[in-house]
Write a protein that holds these residues in place. Structure first.
Motif, PDB file in Angstrom:
ATOM      1  N   LYS A   4      -8.017   4.549   6.358  1.00  0.00           N
ATOM      2  CA  LYS A   4      -6.602   4.691   6.690  1.00  0.00           C
ATOM      3  C   LYS A   4      -5.756   3.614   6.008  1.00  0.00           C
ATOM      4  O   LYS A   4      -4.687   3.902   5.467  1.00  0.00           O
ATOM      5  N   SER A   5      -6.228   2.388   5.989  1.00  0.00           N
ATOM      6  CA  SER A   5      -5.461   1.322   5.334  1.00  0.00           C
ATOM      7  C   SER A   5      -5.497   1.476   3.815  1.00  0.00           C
ATOM      8  O   SER A   5      -4.539   1.110   3.133  1.00  0.00           O
ATOM      9  N   PHE A   6      -6.587   2.031   3.280  1.00  0.00           N
ATOM     10  CA  PHE A   6      -6.654   2.294   1.844  1.00  0.00           C
ATOM     11  C   PHE A   6      -5.605   3.329   1.448  1.00  0.00           C
ATOM     12  O   PHE A   6      -4.902   3.164   0.446  1.00  0.00           O
ATOM     13  N   ILE A   7      -5.475   4.388   2.233  1.00  0.00           N
ATOM     14  CA  ILE A   7      -4.473   5.424   1.966  1.00  0.00           C
ATOM     15  C   ILE A   7      -3.065   4.857   2.124  1.00  0.00           C
ATOM     16  O   ILE A   7      -2.171   5.152   1.330  1.00  0.00           O
ATOM     17  N   ARG A   8      -2.861   4.001   3.134  1.00  0.00           N
ATOM     18  CA  ARG A   8      -1.550   3.376   3.335  1.00  0.00           C
ATOM     19  C   ARG A   8      -1.195   2.496   2.138  1.00  0.00           C
ATOM     20  O   ARG A   8      -0.072   2.531   1.652  1.00  0.00           O
ATOM     21  N   ASP A   9      -2.155   1.703   1.660  1.00  0.00           N
ATOM     22  CA  ASP A   9      -1.904   0.872   0.486  1.00  0.00           C
ATOM     23  C   ASP A   9      -1.619   1.713  -0.748  1.00  0.00           C
ATOM     24  O   ASP A   9      -0.745   1.387  -1.547  1.00  0.00           O
ATOM     25  N   PHE A  10      -2.361   2.802  -0.903  1.00  0.00           N
ATOM     26  CA  PHE A  10      -2.155   3.685  -2.052  1.00  0.00           C
ATOM     27  C   PHE A  10      -0.750   4.276  -2.037  1.00  0.00           C
ATOM     28  O   PHE A  10      -0.054   4.261  -3.065  1.00  0.00           O
ATOM     29  N   THR A  11      -0.310   4.780  -0.884  1.00  0.00           N
ATOM     30  CA  THR A  11       1.034   5.363  -0.824  1.00  0.00           C
ATOM     31  C   THR A  11       2.107   4.301  -1.025  1.00  0.00           C
ATOM     32  O   THR A  11       3.138   4.567  -1.638  1.00  0.00           O
ATOM     33  N   PHE A  12       1.856   3.090  -0.519  1.00  0.00           N
ATOM     34  CA  PHE A  12       2.813   2.005  -0.743  1.00  0.00           C
ATOM     35  C   PHE A  12       2.910   1.678  -2.229  1.00  0.00           C
ATOM     36  O   PHE A  12       4.018   1.566  -2.769  1.00  0.00           O
ATOM     37  N   PHE A  13       1.771   1.516  -2.898  1.00  0.00           N
ATOM     38  CA  PHE A  13       1.802   1.178  -4.322  1.00  0.00           C
ATOM     39  C   PHE A  13       2.396   2.305  -5.153  1.00  0.00           C
ATOM     40  O   PHE A  13       3.090   2.054  -6.144  1.00  0.00           O
ATOM     41  N   LEU A  14       2.147   3.542  -4.758  1.00  0.00           N
ATOM     42  CA  LEU A  14       2.753   4.675  -5.458  1.00  0.00           C
ATOM     43  C   LEU A  14       4.274   4.628  -5.321  1.00  0.00           C
ATOM     44  O   LEU A  14       5.000   4.780  -6.314  1.00  0.00           O
ATOM     45  N   ALA A  15       4.756   4.371  -4.120  1.00  0.00           N
ATOM     46  CA  ALA A  15       6.200   4.317  -3.898  1.00  0.00           C
ATOM     47  C   ALA A  15       6.827   3.125  -4.619  1.00  0.00           C
ATOM     48  O   ALA A  15       7.891   3.254  -5.239  1.00  0.00           O
ATOM     49  N   ILE A  16       6.186   1.958  -4.555  1.00  0.00           N
ATOM     50  CA  ILE A  16       6.781   0.769  -5.163  1.00  0.00           C
ATOM     51  C   ILE A  16       6.770   0.874  -6.695  1.00  0.00           C
ATOM     52  O   ILE A  16       7.709   0.440  -7.357  1.00  0.00           O
ATOM     53  N   TYR A  18       7.015   3.698  -8.368  1.00  0.00           N
ATOM     54  CA  TYR A  18       8.066   4.665  -8.685  1.00  0.00           C
ATOM     55  C   TYR A  18       9.444   4.020  -8.569  1.00  0.00           C
ATOM     56  O   TYR A  18      10.298   4.182  -9.455  1.00  0.00           O
ATOM     57  N   LEU A  19       9.674   3.278  -7.491  1.00  0.00           N
ATOM     58  CA  LEU A  19      10.977   2.646  -7.301  1.00  0.00           C
ATOM     59  C   LEU A  19      11.256   1.572  -8.346  1.00  0.00           C
ATOM     60  O   LEU A  19      12.350   1.510  -8.906  1.00  0.00           O
TER      61      LEU A  19
END
Length: 135
Positions: A4-16, A18-19
């Motif tokens: 769960k934390s791996f997926i959370r980190d992945f989505t965070f890094f994907l968003a950051i 992109y931004l």
């Protein structure tokens, strides 16, 4: 590390990624959206597997710098990603070129310093979101 934390980190890094690539001329990810996904997965693996090992090895330097050396480690990881994955590029930039709603004086940030600036932005927002989304 839980999945769960791996997926959370992945989505965070994907968003950051992109931004930052859309708001700053310092970071670009070329090509289709799949390159963002690949870059975010490499960044997630590097932050969750390589950074803890480097943090243990460089613990004395982190203690002497009162923890500021962790930002240098993050900059080195970002540099490694730009070397491994050619779609991610970091450039020097002028602060007046940032796409933000307020004006900054025009200061040129060279390429090595832009790695550090980007890693500080990534780490501060990562810690902020970890505080918000505590388990």
């Amino acid at each position: 590390m839980p999945f769960k934390s791996f997926i959370r980190d992945f989505t965070f890094f994907l968003a950051i990624l992109y931004l930052l690539s859309n708001l700053s001329p310092a970071l670009t990810v070329t090509g289709p959206f799949q390159n963002y996904v690949i870059a975010a997965s490499i960044l997630t693996i590097a932050h969750n597997l390589i950074k803890p090992i480097l943090s243990i090895l460089t613990f004395p330097m982190a203690m002497l710098s009162l923890g500021l050396f962790t930002y240098i480690l993050s900059a080195l990881i970002l540099f490694g990603i730009t070397q491994v994955f050619g779609a991610v590029n970091v450039f020097g930039f002028n602060t007046s070129d940032l796409k933000i709603p307020f004006n900054l004086p025009s200061i040129y940030i060279p390429k090595p310093l832009s790695y550090l600036v980007l890693s500080v932005i990534i780490e501060i927002t990562r810690k902020f979101f970890k505080i918000i989304y505590q388990e």
